[in-house]
Design an enzyme around this catalytic site. Structure first.
Site, PDB file in Angstrom:
ATOM      1  N   GLY A 106      32.525  40.765  43.614  1.00 30.48           N
ATOM      2  CA  GLY A 106      33.085  41.351  42.396  1.00 30.48           C
ATOM      3  C   GLY A 106      32.122  41.168  41.233  1.00 30.48           C
ATOM      4  N   ASN A 165      42.543  37.031  34.864  1.00 29.88           N
ATOM      5  CA  ASN A 165      42.589  36.047  35.942  1.00 29.88           C
ATOM      6  C   ASN A 165      43.218  34.724  35.525  1.00 29.88           C
ATOM      7  OD1 ASN A 165      39.969  36.436  34.548  1.00 29.88           O
ATOM      8  ND2 ASN A 165      39.488  34.461  35.464  1.00 29.88           N
ATOM      9  N   GLN A 208      41.596  41.228  39.785  1.00 32.07           N
ATOM     10  CA  GLN A 208      42.905  40.572  39.916  1.00 32.07           C
ATOM     11  C   GLN A 208      44.030  41.578  40.115  1.00 32.07           C
ATOM     12  OE1 GLN A 208      43.764  37.321  40.115  1.00 32.07           O
ATOM     13  NE2 GLN A 208      41.655  36.592  39.912  1.00 32.07           N
ATOM     14  N   SER A 218      37.255  42.984  44.545  1.00 30.90           N
ATOM     15  CA  SER A 218      36.612  41.945  45.352  1.00 30.90           C
ATOM     16  C   SER A 218      37.566  41.504  46.460  1.00 30.90           C
ATOM     17  CB  SER A 218      36.262  40.747  44.465  1.00 30.90           C
ATOM     18  OG  SER A 218      35.766  39.692  45.260  1.00 30.90           O
ATOM     19  N   HIS A 261      37.971  38.922  48.473  1.00 30.39           N
ATOM     20  CA  HIS A 261      38.558  37.589  48.691  1.00 30.39           C
ATOM     21  C   HIS A 261      39.730  37.271  47.771  1.00 30.39           C
ATOM     22  CE1 HIS A 261      36.815  34.897  45.428  1.00 30.39           C
ATOM     23  NE2 HIS A 261      36.040  35.943  45.282  1.00 30.39           N
ATOM     24  N   THR A 263      20.916  45.762  53.816  1.00 28.50           N
ATOM     25  CA  THR A 263      21.673  46.041  55.038  1.00 28.50           C
ATOM     26  C   THR A 263      23.141  45.691  54.817  1.00 28.50           C
ATOM     27  OG1 THR A 263      19.722  45.623  56.354  1.00 28.50           O
ATOM     28  CG2 THR A 263      21.840  45.517  57.505  1.00 28.50           C
ATOM     29  N   CYS A 322      36.102  23.777  33.562  1.00 30.02           N
ATOM     30  CA  CYS A 322      35.551  22.635  34.288  1.00 30.02           C
ATOM     31  C   CYS A 322      34.439  23.059  35.244  1.00 30.02           C
ATOM     32  CB  CYS A 322      36.641  21.933  35.079  1.00 30.02           C
ATOM     33  SG  CYS A 322      37.604  23.036  36.093  1.00 30.02           S
TER      34      CYS A 322
END
Ligand SMILES: *Cc1c(COP(=O)(O)O)cnc(C)c1O
Length: 409
Positions: A73, A167, A195, A215, A217, A253, A341
């Site tokens: 993403g 997000n 999101q 994205s 994942h 690729t 963090c």
């Protein structure tokens, strides 16, 4: 160590679903050919990539040739923004081709102040290079107000990039209205929909966007693969130079298994969206309601109803989010806080500051993002362990002590 682990951080990433994994596996071990080669295992790989492109295009209401696969993403966001401004600069260099003065001088670009760093940091870099950047403010719920974008648009604005859903606080933006404003003033419109994908209907024609990022994942697909929709005819430069993959605009690729996984995960997320959202909204609303009831001096961050179905973001005054995360982890709950963090700094998140939270309150924020693996029992457990954690941290907090003494801070 707690004996169970309950994952409540699905905005950070998700597990690959079994169905998706099963579809990917043959492309790692059997059909491993390079899609650019000519023999049969390569043709199978090529066909899988093109089938995946058709599936993603279908899910987004796009044409097949408008979908480009990327390595994440973040890469798709970088491509959209850098590719768009570089195409404008190219038009400017091509004086012989008769670029108009207007085209040559479009050095103003707009984003919001609550974008993901994959967008925000690109704008900051471009600003250092001399672009004029407007970071739109948001209201106290995290909404970009259309009239605020209208007022910021100028004749030299070439690009507007505003995320579909945030997000951290889950606020869902009025993308259709925002895109229409950008378009009416001749600027390209990009949206980071990482999101929103799988959680809200995304139809590029209905939304009227020129570019859109997703994205895998974030919706039960694999990490390291994303996609960028680029409207046919939109002037956006190629991103990775090299081979002719992705219509010669993004060399490298193809991550065939990843691409297959992205398409399968997106297809499933879109097909099951209504059922999934019903389940997630029930968990979200119960968690918000009961946390607010059981823990005093708590505020809800984000919008009361224009929010992602799985997002809970609450600020507990007088405490520090990082300690809360560690204590939750000891109880077997994986969550996220309002501090940056990840960057090793203890600055509160730019998103929480942009919605007007004072630093101390932003620091006490907790983000819980539910997923399909979460149950009502998980929320029971959360509601059992969270109140004593907050109480314990407040007992150690000098801010809280002051508050109790004075009745205010
Ligand atoms: C996760 C995320 C990204 C980055 O996607 P990656 O594939 O992890 O690079 C970009 N924008 C938003 C809103 C995100 O949540």
């Amino acid at each position: 160590m707690a004996e169970r682990f309950i994952y409540m951080d699905h905005a950070a990433t998700t597990a690959v679903s079994t169905g998706v994994f099963e579809k990917m596996a043959p492309y790692l071990t059997q059909h491993y050919g390079n899609p650019s080669s000519v023999y049969s295992i390569a043709r199978e790989a090529r066909r899988a990539v093109e089938d995946a492109r058709a599936e993603v295009a279908g899910a987004l209401g796009a044409q097949q040739n408008e979908i480009y696969f990327t390595g994440s993403g973040s890469e798709a966001d970088n491509w959209a923004i850098k590719g768009a401004v570089s195409a404008v600069a190219g038009a400017s260099a091509a004086k012989a081709s008769g670029a108009s003065a207007n085209e040559r001088n479009k050095r103003h670009i707009i984003t919001s102040s609550i974008e993901h760093h994959a967008v925000l940091d690109v704008f900051k870099m471009l600003e250092k290079q001399g672009f004029r950047v407007t970071y739109l403010p948001v209201d106290e719920h995290g909404l970009v107000r259309p009239e605020v974008l209208s007022a910021a648009m100028r004749d030299d604005t070439s690009l507007v990039s505003i995320m579909a859903a945030n997000n951290e606080i889950g606020t869902v933006q009025p993308i259709k209205e925002l895109a229409a404003i950008a378009k009416s003033r001749g600027a390209l419109f990009h949206t980071d929909a990482v999101q929103a994908a799988g959680a809200a209907p995304l139809d590029v024609e209905d939304l009227g966007v020129d570019m859109l990022t997703i994205s895998a994942h974030k919706f039960y697909g694999p990490k390291g693969v994303g996609a960028l929709y680029i409207r046919s005819g939109a002037k956006v430069d190629r991103f990775i130079h090299g081979g002719a993959q992705e219509r010669a605009r993004r060399a490298g690729t193809e991550n065939v298994a990843g691409i297959v996984g992205l398409a399968a995960a997106l297809g499933a997320a879109v097909a099951d969206m209504d059922n999934n959202n019903k389940k997630l909204i029930a968990l979200r609303d119960r968690a918000i309601r009961e946390i607010m009831e059981r823990i005093p001096h708590t505020v809800l961050n984000g919008h009361p109803d224009r929010r992602l179905p799985n997002n809970v973001n609450v600020a507990f005054r007088f405490i520090e989010g990082e300690s809360m995360l560690l204590l939750l982890d000891m109880k077997g709950i994986g969550a996220s806080s309002g501090s940056a963090c990840t960057s090793g700094s203890l600055d509160p998140s730019h998103v929480l500051l942009a919605i007007g939270l004072p630093h101390e309150t932003a620091h006490g924020s907790l983000r819980l993002t539910f997923g399909l693996d979460n149950t009502d029992e998980d929320v029971d457990y959360l509601l059992e362990v969270l109140p004593p954690i907050v109480e314990r941290l407040r007992d150690m907090s000098p801010l809280y002590e002051d508050f109790i003494k004075k009745g205010s801070v």
